[in-house]
Design an enzyme around this catalytic site. Structure first.
Site, short mmCIF file in Angstrom:
data_model
loop_
_atom_site.label_atom_id
_atom_site.label_comp_id
_atom_site.label_asym_id
_atom_site.label_seq_id
_atom_site.Cartn_x
_atom_site.Cartn_y
_atom_site.Cartn_z
N TYR A 163 38.20 -51.76 35.42
CA TYR A 163 38.16 -51.99 36.54
C TYR A 163 39.33 -54.00 36.46
CZ TYR A 163 36.30 -55.63 40.55
OH TYR A 163 35.72 -56.86 40.84
N LYS A 167 42.83 -55.12 38.28
CA LYS A 167 42.70 -55.26 39.28
C LYS A 167 43.67 -57.20 38.55
CE LYS A 167 39.42 -55.70 42.00
NZ LYS A 167 39.94 -55.41 43.40
#
Ligand SMILES: NC(=O)c1ccc[n+]([C@@H]2O[C@H](COP(=O)([O-])OP(=O)(O)OC[C@H]3O[C@@H](n4cnc5c(N)ncnc54)[C@H](O)[C@@H]3O)[C@@H](O)[C@H]2O)c1
Length: 270
Positions: A163, A167
């Site tokens: 993640y 990002k």
């Protein structure tokens, strides 16, 4: 909506929010509509998206609810076409917000390839697909705004490597878009939230109801964030009030990444 006009003027705008049935997306769609934008409320969860669009419409706003899966090219192009058809003009405010929540991520060495594939496909390629769908009409109009919802995880490690990497990638994407399309009157920015009270945390809260209480101590402002904290920043960046802001990341994290209060206190000996 309900007589309340939000502080940012988005009248005449057509906004599309991905992942809008979730915590941040839901409040963002509501706030965009309250600011006067016509809103395409999109999510892989069709009933969540349609239900929220009905609530916004019942409140006096303009919205359509659509199933839009950011991992599918045809779903993205159909969603943008349907939004333009029903809302009277092509999308000129895009909010890339969708994620697949993974409340208890495995350690790096134990993460299955599917977790990396999912995070990169939903977060990075999903934002790319939506930006590519939005840009031609924005370029034709000479005006448009893209807001990518990133995370403090893009800048420092707080767990969840796949993640975090995804990002970080869309921070780079934000800057690429800002530079490459600034000449077309298109702005691209990111908001970077810290911990926000949303359904993404539900599984973790079920395991440990004190999670948010424990996380509070890391935040100089003494609380975790609410979806409205992020939605307000998105509306600001979408509005002409941010007319000379592009390629930037607006940190919305209660001071988390400004420093380490606990460490500072231990240095001071208090
Ligand atoms: N909650 C936090 O603590 C926090 C912190 C930092 C950043 N953020 C960011 O805020 C944004 C919203 O997070 P949230 O906490 O509201 O999450 P959430 O889980 O509440 O909502 C995510 C939404 O995305 C949808 N979605 C999943 N896969 C999809 C797909 N393929 N296509 C379209 N939609 C899909 C889900 O159905 C869900 O409604 C995310 O970008 C997240 O990274 C959240």
């Amino acid at each position: 909506m309900s007589g309340r006009q939000d502080r940012f003027d988005l009248r005449g705008r057509v906004a599309l929010v991905t992942g809008a049935a979730g915590g941040v997306g839901r409040v963002t769609a509501r706030r965009l509509a309250a600011s006067g934008a016509a809103v395409a409320v999109t999510d892989i969860d069709k009933s969540g998206a349609v239900g929220l669009a009905k609530e916004i419409t019942a409140d006096g706003g303009t919205a359509i609810g659509l199933r839009l899966d950011v991992t599918r090219d045809e779903s993205v192009s159909a969603g943008f076409a349907t939004a333009a058809h029903h809302l009277g003009a092509p999308v000129d405010v895009l909010v890339n917000n969708a994620i697949v929540a993974c409340p208890v991520p495995p350690r790096f060495h134990e993460a299955p390839p599917l977790l990396w594939d999912t995070d990169l496909d939903v977060i990075v390629k999903g934002a790319v697909r939506c930006a590519q769908a939005a840009l031609p009409a924005m370029m034709a109009r000479g005006d448009g705004v893209i807001v990518n919802v990133v995370s403090v995880n893009a800048f420092a490690f707080f767990g969840h490597p796949s993640y975090s990497a995804a990002k970080a990638a869309i921070v780079s994407l934000t800057r690429s878009l800002a530079v490459e399309y600034g000449g077309h009157g298109i702005r691209a920015n990111a908001v970077s939230p810290g911990t926000i009270r949303t359904p993404a945390w539900d599984e973790q809260i079920a395991r440990n109801p004190a999670t948010f209480e424990a996380l509070k101590q890391w935040y100089p402002l003494g609380r975790i964030g609410e979806p409205d904290d992020v939605a307000t920043s998105i509306c600001f960046l979408a509005s002409d009030s941010a007319g000379w802001i592009t390629g930037s990341v607006l940190t919305v994290d209660g001071g988390l990444t400004a420093g380490n209060a606990l460490m500072a206190r231990s240095v001071e000996g208090s």
